[in-house]
Design a protein around this motif. Structure first.
Motif, short mmCIF file in Angstrom:
data_model
loop_
_atom_site.label_atom_id
_atom_site.label_comp_id
_atom_site.label_asym_id
_atom_site.label_seq_id
_atom_site.Cartn_x
_atom_site.Cartn_y
_atom_site.Cartn_z
N ASP A 130 0.81 -1.21 0.00
CA ASP A 130 0.00 0.00 0.00
C ASP A 130 0.85 1.27 0.00
O ASP A 130 0.49 2.26 -0.63
CB ASP A 130 -0.93 0.01 1.22
N VAL A 131 1.97 1.25 0.69
CA VAL A 131 2.83 2.44 0.76
C VAL A 131 3.38 2.77 -0.62
O VAL A 131 3.36 3.93 -1.07
CB VAL A 131 3.99 2.23 1.76
N GLN A 132 3.88 1.76 -1.34
CA GLN A 132 4.40 1.99 -2.69
C GLN A 132 3.32 2.56 -3.60
O GLN A 132 3.57 3.50 -4.37
CB GLN A 132 4.93 0.68 -3.27
N LEU A 133 2.13 2.00 -3.53
CA LEU A 133 1.06 2.45 -4.42
C LEU A 133 0.59 3.86 -4.07
O LEU A 133 0.30 4.66 -4.97
CB LEU A 133 -0.11 1.46 -4.36
N ARG A 134 0.55 4.19 -2.79
CA ARG A 134 0.13 5.54 -2.39
C ARG A 134 1.13 6.59 -2.85
O ARG A 134 0.75 7.70 -3.21
CB ARG A 134 -0.07 5.62 -0.88
N VAL A 135 2.41 6.25 -2.84
CA VAL A 135 3.44 7.19 -3.30
C VAL A 135 3.24 7.54 -4.76
O VAL A 135 3.46 8.68 -5.20
CB VAL A 135 4.85 6.59 -3.07
N LEU A 136 2.79 6.57 -5.56
CA LEU A 136 2.62 6.80 -6.99
C LEU A 136 1.58 7.87 -7.28
O LEU A 136 1.60 8.49 -8.34
CB LEU A 136 2.22 5.49 -7.69
N GLU A 137 0.66 8.10 -6.34
CA GLU A 137 -0.35 9.14 -6.54
C GLU A 137 0.29 10.51 -6.71
O GLU A 137 -0.25 11.39 -7.36
CB GLU A 137 -1.32 9.16 -5.35
N GLN A 138 1.49 10.69 -6.12
CA GLN A 138 2.16 11.98 -6.15
C GLN A 138 3.02 12.17 -7.41
O GLN A 138 3.51 13.27 -7.65
CB GLN A 138 3.05 12.13 -4.91
N LEU A 139 3.20 11.12 -8.20
CA LEU A 139 4.02 11.25 -9.41
C LEU A 139 3.24 11.94 -10.53
O LEU A 139 2.02 11.80 -10.62
CB LEU A 139 4.48 9.87 -9.88
N PRO A 140 3.94 12.66 -11.42
CA PRO A 140 3.27 13.35 -12.53
C PRO A 140 2.90 12.40 -13.66
O PRO A 140 3.43 12.50 -14.78
CB PRO A 140 4.31 14.39 -12.96
N VAL A 141 2.02 11.46 -13.36
CA VAL A 141 1.52 10.54 -14.39
C VAL A 141 -0.01 10.62 -14.40
O VAL A 141 -0.63 10.94 -13.38
CB VAL A 141 1.98 9.08 -14.14
N ASP A 142 -0.61 10.34 -15.55
CA ASP A 142 -2.06 10.49 -15.72
C ASP A 142 -2.84 9.22 -15.41
O ASP A 142 -4.06 9.26 -15.27
CB ASP A 142 -2.37 10.93 -17.16
N GLY A 143 -2.15 8.09 -15.33
CA GLY A 143 -2.85 6.83 -15.07
C GLY A 143 -1.85 5.70 -14.93
O GLY A 143 -0.62 5.90 -14.97
N ALA A 144 -2.37 4.49 -14.78
CA ALA A 144 -1.53 3.31 -14.57
C ALA A 144 -1.99 2.16 -15.44
O ALA A 144 -3.17 2.06 -15.80
CB ALA A 144 -1.55 2.89 -13.09
N VAL A 145 -1.04 1.28 -15.79
CA VAL A 145 -1.30 0.07 -16.56
C VAL A 145 -0.88 -1.12 -15.70
O VAL A 145 0.17 -1.09 -15.05
CB VAL A 145 -0.50 0.06 -17.88
N PHE A 146 -1.69 -2.16 -15.68
CA PHE A 146 -1.38 -3.33 -14.87
C PHE A 146 -1.96 -4.58 -15.51
O PHE A 146 -2.73 -4.51 -16.47
CB PHE A 146 -1.95 -3.17 -13.45
N SER A 147 -1.60 -5.75 -14.97
CA SER A 147 -2.12 -7.02 -15.45
C SER A 147 -2.66 -7.83 -14.29
O SER A 147 -2.10 -7.80 -13.19
CB SER A 147 -1.00 -7.81 -16.16
N LEU A 148 -3.76 -8.54 -14.53
CA LEU A 148 -4.32 -9.44 -13.53
C LEU A 148 -3.82 -10.87 -13.69
O LEU A 148 -4.14 -11.74 -12.90
CB LEU A 148 -5.86 -9.45 -13.63
N ARG A 149 -3.04 -11.10 -14.75
CA ARG A 149 -2.47 -12.42 -15.03
C ARG A 149 -3.56 -13.51 -15.06
O ARG A 149 -3.45 -14.55 -14.41
CB ARG A 149 -1.39 -12.78 -14.02
N LEU A 150 -4.61 -13.22 -15.80
CA LEU A 150 -5.69 -14.19 -15.94
C LEU A 150 -5.23 -15.37 -16.78
O LEU A 150 -4.60 -15.19 -17.82
CB LEU A 150 -6.91 -13.53 -16.60
#
Length: 254
Positions: A130-150
């Motif tokens: 959770d700490v790593q993900l919360r930090v990303l909120e402060q970065l100058p990016v507009d969104g995130a890409v991820f995979s669920l590995r289905l």
């Protein structure tokens, strides 16, 4: 102008109303999820098939950007789409090739975060704490890409919806799911309402145009987004038998 950010606002239905007098113009209903396609080669036929099937944005890997002239010509041929470059690491391609946004990795150089005109998505791992993900909120990016590995032919389960919801609450940014196959409309609706903004689909595998076309049809069939539920940071417990005591209220002597 950050075209990616403007496109994300349209997906979320957050366009500002027009100013001025007179009757408001009717607003056409747009899709409530975006559809990005990752091209496996600098090929005009592949790009055309992707756009015809319903892609709104096209993405190429940074390694393909070395084909400068062919890529610049391809982008101009399909300027109606957004164009992105995906970095596995290192710096973004040099020169103005016409990209509208960049997909960064955590190993991308800090120079990729410079400037405001080009949009940015960041590839994230849902297993981060959770700490790593919360930090990303402060970065100058507009969104995130991820995979669920289905796994192949496996439909999303409740655990996958929880993952999407967790990322949405912690990042507070639009989310794009990497997906190599189609999903039913009812699954897309659940994931969208859980915080998903769009899909990133690879081109090149057998039958990929049909996958994109089916996803586009399922996205178009989705009902409008409902009003977001209010998030409460804390809920005070109710006090049975009457009102809570005032801070300065003295206790009565027995």
């Amino acid at each position: 102008m950050n075209k990616l950010r403007e496109w994300l606002k349209k997906i979320a239905g957050a366009e500002a109303p027009r100013m001025g007098f007179g009757a408001p113009a009717s607003k056409a209903k747009g899709p409530s999820m975006g559809l990005l396609v990752a091209l496996s080669s600098i090929d005009k036929k592949m790009a055309g098939l992707a756009v015809e099937a319903g892609a709104e944005a096209l993405v190429v890997r940074a390694g393909l950007a070395s084909e400068t002239e062919a890529l610049r010509a391809l982008i101009q041929d399909f300027r109606q789409c957004l164009w992105g470059v995906q970095l596995d690491g290192g710096q973004a391609p040099e020169g103005n090739l016409g990209f509208d946004f960049t997909i960064l990795s955590t190993s991308s150089t800090l120079s990729a975060l410079k400037g405001e005109e080009q949009g940015r998505l960041l590839a994230v791992d849902p297993s981060w704490d959770d700490v790593q993900l919360r930090v990303l909120e402060q970065l100058p990016v507009d969104g995130a890409v991820f995979s669920l590995r289905l796994k192949e032919e496996t439909r999303p389960a409740v655990e996958h919806l929880i993952t999407v919801r967790r990322l949405s609450l912690l990042l507070r940014k639009p989310l794009f799911l990497e997906l190599g196959r189609s999903l039913p409309a009812e699954d897309l609706e659940q994931l969208r309402d859980g915080g998903l903004s769009g899909l990133l689909v690879p081109a090149g595998a057998a039958g990929w145009p049909d996958v994109i076309k089916e996803l586009r049809q399922n996205i178009e069939a989705l009902p409008p987004r409902g009003k977001p539920r209010r998030e409460l940071d804390a809920i005070l417990p109710s006090i049975p038998g009457g009102r809570p005591p005032k801070p300065n209220e003295e206790e009565e002597d027995e």
